[in-house]
Design a protein around this motif. Structure first.
Motif, PDB file in Angstrom:
ATOM      1  N   THR A 159       0.862  -1.169   0.000  1.00  0.00           N
ATOM      2  CA  THR A 159       0.000   0.000   0.000  1.00  0.00           C
ATOM      3  C   THR A 159       0.903   1.224   0.000  1.00  0.00           C
ATOM      4  N   ALA A 160       0.321   2.383   0.176  1.00  0.00           N
ATOM      5  CA  ALA A 160       1.093   3.624   0.166  1.00  0.00           C
ATOM      6  C   ALA A 160       2.300   3.529   1.087  1.00  0.00           C
ATOM      7  N   HIS A 161       3.424   4.103   0.685  1.00  0.00           N
ATOM      8  CA  HIS A 161       4.652   4.057   1.469  1.00  0.00           C
ATOM      9  C   HIS A 161       4.553   5.071   2.605  1.00  0.00           C
ATOM     10  N   ILE A 162       3.984   4.601   3.714  1.00  0.00           N
ATOM     11  CA  ILE A 162       3.790   5.440   4.887  1.00  0.00           C
ATOM     12  C   ILE A 162       4.292   4.643   6.075  1.00  0.00           C
ATOM     13  N   GLY A 163       5.045   5.281   6.943  1.00  0.00           N
ATOM     14  CA  GLY A 163       5.603   4.581   8.099  1.00  0.00           C
ATOM     15  C   GLY A 163       4.544   3.912   8.955  1.00  0.00           C
ATOM     16  N   ARG A 164       4.904   2.766   9.492  1.00  0.00           N
ATOM     17  CA  ARG A 164       3.972   2.032  10.351  1.00  0.00           C
ATOM     18  C   ARG A 164       3.666   2.846  11.597  1.00  0.00           C
ATOM     19  N   ASN A 165       2.393   2.879  11.944  1.00  0.00           N
ATOM     20  CA  ASN A 165       1.894   3.540  13.151  1.00  0.00           C
ATOM     21  C   ASN A 165       2.118   5.049  13.181  1.00  0.00           C
ATOM     22  N   SER A 166       2.545   5.631  12.083  1.00  0.00           N
ATOM     23  CA  SER A 166       2.640   7.079  12.049  1.00  0.00           C
ATOM     24  C   SER A 166       1.265   7.636  11.678  1.00  0.00           C
ATOM     25  N   PRO A 167       0.910   8.802  12.200  1.00  0.00           N
ATOM     26  CA  PRO A 167      -0.391   9.382  11.854  1.00  0.00           C
ATOM     27  C   PRO A 167      -0.499   9.592  10.344  1.00  0.00           C
ATOM     28  N   VAL A 168      -1.664   9.296   9.815  1.00  0.00           N
ATOM     29  CA  VAL A 168      -1.885   9.447   8.374  1.00  0.00           C
ATOM     30  C   VAL A 168      -3.030  10.432   8.192  1.00  0.00           C
ATOM     31  N   ILE A 169      -2.755  11.533   7.486  1.00  0.00           N
ATOM     32  CA  ILE A 169      -3.773  12.559   7.289  1.00  0.00           C
ATOM     33  C   ILE A 169      -3.792  12.999   5.830  1.00  0.00           C
ATOM     34  N   GLY A 170      -4.844  13.671   5.470  1.00  0.00           N
ATOM     35  CA  GLY A 170      -4.950  14.269   4.146  1.00  0.00           C
ATOM     36  C   GLY A 170      -4.882  13.275   3.007  1.00  0.00           C
ATOM     37  N   ALA A 171      -4.146  13.651   1.971  1.00  0.00           N
ATOM     38  CA  ALA A 171      -4.046  12.837   0.751  1.00  0.00           C
ATOM     39  C   ALA A 171      -3.391  11.487   1.035  1.00  0.00           C
ATOM     40  N   ASP A 172      -2.430  11.451   1.974  1.00  0.00           N
ATOM     41  CA  ASP A 172      -1.785  10.183   2.322  1.00  0.00           C
ATOM     42  C   ASP A 172      -2.795   9.211   2.916  1.00  0.00           C
ATOM     43  N   ARG A 173      -3.696   9.723   3.747  1.00  0.00           N
ATOM     44  CA  ARG A 173      -4.725   8.878   4.363  1.00  0.00           C
ATOM     45  C   ARG A 173      -5.663   8.328   3.294  1.00  0.00           C
ATOM     46  N   GLU A 174      -6.069   9.179   2.388  1.00  0.00           N
ATOM     47  CA  GLU A 174      -6.962   8.743   1.312  1.00  0.00           C
ATOM     48  C   GLU A 174      -6.277   7.694   0.432  1.00  0.00           C
ATOM     49  N   GLN A 175      -5.009   7.906   0.120  1.00  0.00           N
ATOM     50  CA  GLN A 175      -4.253   6.955  -0.697  1.00  0.00           C
ATOM     51  C   GLN A 175      -4.129   5.604   0.018  1.00  0.00           C
ATOM     52  N   LEU A 176      -3.827   5.633   1.323  1.00  0.00           N
ATOM     53  CA  LEU A 176      -3.726   4.399   2.096  1.00  0.00           C
ATOM     54  C   LEU A 176      -5.075   3.687   2.135  1.00  0.00           C
ATOM     55  N   ALA A 177      -6.142   4.429   2.387  1.00  0.00           N
ATOM     56  CA  ALA A 177      -7.478   3.836   2.462  1.00  0.00           C
ATOM     57  C   ALA A 177      -7.858   3.174   1.140  1.00  0.00           C
ATOM     58  N   LEU A 178      -7.584   3.828   0.036  1.00  0.00           N
ATOM     59  CA  LEU A 178      -7.919   3.256  -1.270  1.00  0.00           C
ATOM     60  C   LEU A 178      -7.065   2.035  -1.589  1.00  0.00           C
ATOM     61  N   GLY A 179      -5.791   2.063  -1.166  1.00  0.00           N
ATOM     62  CA  GLY A 179      -4.929   0.895  -1.354  1.00  0.00           C
ATOM     63  C   GLY A 179      -5.417  -0.293  -0.545  1.00  0.00           C
ATOM     64  N   LEU A 180      -5.819  -0.036   0.715  1.00  0.00           N
ATOM     65  CA  LEU A 180      -6.366  -1.100   1.551  1.00  0.00           C
ATOM     66  C   LEU A 180      -7.663  -1.636   0.960  1.00  0.00           C
ATOM     67  N   LYS A 181      -8.495  -0.736   0.445  1.00  0.00           N
ATOM     68  CA  LYS A 181      -9.761  -1.153  -0.169  1.00  0.00           C
ATOM     69  C   LYS A 181      -9.500  -2.091  -1.347  1.00  0.00           C
ATOM     70  N   SER A 182      -8.544  -1.745  -2.169  1.00  0.00           N
ATOM     71  CA  SER A 182      -8.208  -2.571  -3.326  1.00  0.00           C
ATOM     72  C   SER A 182      -7.767  -3.969  -2.889  1.00  0.00           C
ATOM     73  N   LEU A 183      -6.917  -4.031  -1.877  1.00  0.00           N
ATOM     74  CA  LEU A 183      -6.451  -5.328  -1.377  1.00  0.00           C
ATOM     75  C   LEU A 183      -7.594  -6.116  -0.751  1.00  0.00           C
ATOM     76  N   TYR A 184      -8.437  -5.438   0.029  1.00  0.00           N
ATOM     77  CA  TYR A 184      -9.574  -6.108   0.664  1.00  0.00           C
ATOM     78  C   TYR A 184     -10.507  -6.689  -0.407  1.00  0.00           C
TER      79      TYR A 184
END
Length: 71
Positions: free
Chosen positions: A4-29
């Motif tokens: 999924t999006a290259h974002i550090g584990r357990n780091s707060p995710v906000i804005g566009a990064d959060r949306e990108q992570l959510a969509l990546g997780l949705k695709s995998l799910y």
């Protein structure tokens, strides 16, 4: 393994990064991964992954486990 999006584990995710992570997780799910597998892969809690999937308007699969008997 799919990433999924290259974002550090357990780091707060906000804005566009959060949306990108959510969509990546949705695709995998939607391709068959479980919420637990996604949580383990991303290093985030089950609750956080579930919340991100809800934010991405994911259609959740029905639970397939054995529920309590009707007797």
């Amino acid at each position: 393994m799919h990433r999924t999006a290259h974002i550090g584990r357990n780091s707060p995710v906000i804005g566009a990064d959060r949306e990108q992570l959510a969509l990546g997780l949705k695709s995998l799910y939607e391709s068959g991964w479980s919420v637990r597998d996604l949580a383990k892969q991303t290093g985030r809690s089950y609750g956080t992954v579930h919340r991100l999937l809800r934010e991405a308007r994911t259609n959740f699969r029905s639970y397939r486990g054995q529920g309590p008997s009707a007797e």
